[in-house]
Design a protein around this motif. Sequence first.
Motif, PDB file in Angstrom:
ATOM      1  N   ARG A  94     -13.489  77.276   5.249  1.00  0.00           N
ATOM      2  CA  ARG A  94     -14.880  77.279   5.719  1.00  0.00           C
ATOM      3  C   ARG A  94     -15.683  76.174   5.044  1.00  0.00           C
ATOM      4  N   SER A  95     -15.455  75.971   3.755  1.00  0.00           N
ATOM      5  CA  SER A  95     -16.166  74.903   3.045  1.00  0.00           C
ATOM      6  C   SER A  95     -15.797  73.532   3.599  1.00  0.00           C
ATOM      7  N   LEU A  96     -14.525  73.353   3.916  1.00  0.00           N
ATOM      8  CA  LEU A  96     -14.100  72.080   4.508  1.00  0.00           C
ATOM      9  C   LEU A  96     -14.743  71.859   5.865  1.00  0.00           C
ATOM     10  N   GLU A  97     -14.859  72.934   6.655  1.00  0.00           N
ATOM     11  CA  GLU A  97     -15.488  72.822   7.969  1.00  0.00           C
ATOM     12  C   GLU A  97     -16.971  72.466   7.835  1.00  0.00           C
ATOM     13  N   ILE A  98     -17.657  73.118   6.912  1.00  0.00           N
ATOM     14  CA  ILE A  98     -19.076  72.834   6.707  1.00  0.00           C
ATOM     15  C   ILE A  98     -19.254  71.423   6.159  1.00  0.00           C
ATOM     16  N   SER A  99     -18.375  71.000   5.251  1.00  0.00           N
ATOM     17  CA  SER A  99     -18.429  69.633   4.729  1.00  0.00           C
ATOM     18  C   SER A  99     -18.341  68.620   5.861  1.00  0.00           C
ATOM     19  N   ARG A 100     -17.416  68.868   6.785  1.00  0.00           N
ATOM     20  CA  ARG A 100     -17.246  67.948   7.921  1.00  0.00           C
ATOM     21  C   ARG A 100     -18.498  67.909   8.790  1.00  0.00           C
ATOM     22  N   MET A 101     -19.082  69.073   9.074  1.00  0.00           N
ATOM     23  CA  MET A 101     -20.258  69.105   9.935  1.00  0.00           C
ATOM     24  C   MET A 101     -21.467  68.446   9.277  1.00  0.00           C
ATOM     25  N   ILE A 102     -21.633  68.646   7.978  1.00  0.00           N
ATOM     26  CA  ILE A 102     -22.737  67.996   7.270  1.00  0.00           C
ATOM     27  C   ILE A 102     -22.529  66.486   7.262  1.00  0.00           C
ATOM     28  N   LYS A 103     -21.297  66.059   7.013  1.00  0.00           N
ATOM     29  CA  LYS A 103     -20.969  64.625   7.023  1.00  0.00           C
ATOM     30  C   LYS A 103     -21.320  64.009   8.373  1.00  0.00           C
ATOM     31  N   GLU A 104     -20.889  64.631   9.457  1.00  0.00           N
ATOM     32  CA  GLU A 104     -21.158  64.094  10.793  1.00  0.00           C
ATOM     33  C   GLU A 104     -22.656  64.114  11.111  1.00  0.00           C
ATOM     34  N   THR A 105     -23.358  65.116  10.623  1.00  0.00           N
ATOM     35  CA  THR A 105     -24.805  65.189  10.838  1.00  0.00           C
ATOM     36  C   THR A 105     -25.503  63.997  10.206  1.00  0.00           C
ATOM     37  N   PHE A 106     -25.132  63.666   8.976  1.00  0.00           N
ATOM     38  CA  PHE A 106     -25.814  62.570   8.283  1.00  0.00           C
ATOM     39  C   PHE A 106     -25.308  61.196   8.698  1.00  0.00           C
ATOM     40  N   GLU A 107     -24.136  61.127   9.282  1.00  0.00           N
ATOM     41  CA  GLU A 107     -23.703  59.852   9.857  1.00  0.00           C
ATOM     42  C   GLU A 107     -24.618  59.448  11.004  1.00  0.00           C
ATOM     43  N   ALA A 108     -25.258  60.431  11.641  1.00  0.00           N
ATOM     44  CA  ALA A 108     -26.200  60.141  12.727  1.00  0.00           C
ATOM     45  C   ALA A 108     -27.598  59.824  12.208  1.00  0.00           C
ATOM     46  N   ALA A 109     -27.845  60.047  10.913  1.00  0.00           N
ATOM     47  CA  ALA A 109     -29.195  59.883  10.378  1.00  0.00           C
ATOM     48  C   ALA A 109     -29.312  58.757   9.358  1.00  0.00           C
ATOM     49  N   ILE A 110     -28.268  58.529   8.573  1.00  0.00           N
ATOM     50  CA  ILE A 110     -28.319  57.488   7.540  1.00  0.00           C
ATOM     51  C   ILE A 110     -28.115  56.115   8.182  1.00  0.00           C
ATOM     52  N   LEU A 111     -28.900  55.140   7.751  1.00  0.00           N
ATOM     53  CA  LEU A 111     -28.744  53.767   8.232  1.00  0.00           C
ATOM     54  C   LEU A 111     -27.598  53.122   7.455  1.00  0.00           C
ATOM     55  N   THR A 112     -26.389  53.509   7.825  1.00  0.00           N
ATOM     56  CA  THR A 112     -25.209  53.112   7.057  1.00  0.00           C
ATOM     57  C   THR A 112     -24.943  51.611   7.090  1.00  0.00           C
ATOM     58  N   GLU A 113     -25.488  50.921   8.098  1.00  0.00           N
ATOM     59  CA  GLU A 113     -25.234  49.491   8.197  1.00  0.00           C
ATOM     60  C   GLU A 113     -25.906  48.702   7.072  1.00  0.00           C
ATOM     61  N   PHE A 114     -26.875  49.325   6.386  1.00  0.00           N
ATOM     62  CA  PHE A 114     -27.558  48.641   5.293  1.00  0.00           C
ATOM     63  C   PHE A 114     -26.772  48.719   3.990  1.00  0.00           C
ATOM     64  N   ALA A 115     -25.672  49.424   3.998  1.00  0.00           N
ATOM     65  CA  ALA A 115     -24.853  49.542   2.781  1.00  0.00           C
ATOM     66  C   ALA A 115     -23.381  49.405   3.148  1.00  0.00           C
ATOM     67  N   ALA A 116     -23.056  48.345   3.891  1.00  0.00           N
ATOM     68  CA  ALA A 116     -21.678  48.125   4.324  1.00  0.00           C
ATOM     69  C   ALA A 116     -20.750  47.988   3.126  1.00  0.00           C
ATOM     70  N   LYS A 117     -19.493  48.390   3.318  1.00  0.00           N
ATOM     71  CA  LYS A 117     -18.441  48.308   2.301  1.00  0.00           C
ATOM     72  C   LYS A 117     -18.756  49.136   1.058  1.00  0.00           C
ATOM     73  N   SER A 118     -19.570  50.176   1.223  1.00  0.00           N
ATOM     74  CA  SER A 118     -19.902  51.044   0.088  1.00  0.00           C
ATOM     75  C   SER A 118     -19.688  52.505   0.475  1.00  0.00           C
ATOM     76  N   GLN A 119     -19.964  53.396  -0.455  1.00  0.00           N
ATOM     77  CA  GLN A 119     -19.765  54.827  -0.229  1.00  0.00           C
ATOM     78  C   GLN A 119     -20.978  55.598  -0.722  1.00  0.00           C
ATOM     79  N   ILE A 120     -21.355  56.625   0.022  1.00  0.00           N
ATOM     80  CA  ILE A 120     -22.441  57.525  -0.364  1.00  0.00           C
ATOM     81  C   ILE A 120     -21.861  58.926  -0.451  1.00  0.00           C
ATOM     82  N   ASP A 121     -21.998  59.559  -1.598  1.00  0.00           N
ATOM     83  CA  ASP A 121     -21.465  60.901  -1.816  1.00  0.00           C
ATOM     84  C   ASP A 121     -22.586  61.936  -1.758  1.00  0.00           C
TER      85      ASP A 121
END
Length: 247
Positions: A94-121
């Motif tokens: 269940r934790s893995l499933e929630i982790s995945r859903m939260i990750k996908e949610t924020f991939e739609a909200a974070i401007l990831t292109e401003f931090a290319a080749k990096s990681q956000i935890d």
Amino acid sequence: MAGIEFLSPEGLRVDGRRAHEIRKVQCKMGVFRQADGSAIMEQGNTKVIASVYGPHEVAIRSKSLHDRAVINCQHSVAAFSSGERRARSKSDRRSLEISRMIKETFEAAILTEFAAKSQIDIYVQILQSDGGNMCACINAATLALIDAGIPLRDYVSSCSAGFVEDTPLVDINYLEQGASGPDLSVAILPRSEKVVLFYMDSRMHVDNLERVLQAAVRGCHDVFGIMNRTVREHIEQHVGILDSKDI
């Protein structure tokens, strides 16, 4: 749960709220100095803490993306968070499933292109569980990301809704989740009302879905108002600290 009156003749729920009312929300930013951003979120008796690290170098170079940041999310539940006596760990399904859903949610909200080749935890942990856990995790993570200075398209605000006795209930608690009705979790970008998370763990007749969805979205807007006020107060407090140092 036989014997429990989830909605009284006066329209009151088990905790005294009206059907459209969210639980009391309290939140605070900047609770961990070790993290780049952090926040604690309380929705009723549900309590969640979130911390954010990054952007930083990608831990596994083969996973690095040349045009955007990699989002890593880990969800966990403290062993003392509820009265349920069962083993919990980061590898819990269940934790893995929630982790995945939260990750996908924020991939739609974070401007990831401003931090290319990096990681956000993003790390979220449930300290106390009383329903709406994933929604509280998303709200806490949003505040932690803002605290870390991560650029977002918009806030992400989240709220749950249920359906009991032909009535949509906003921001359901643990007892209401066990009422054998549907449990819908929604997250939106409130300014555009774009839905970035839609998760339901049981079936619902299509004739009722729109009403329950609308109730959840209204709850998202109510939570957003509180989160926005918290961010403004946090900024004003830190501006005041900086001004006092300049004197």
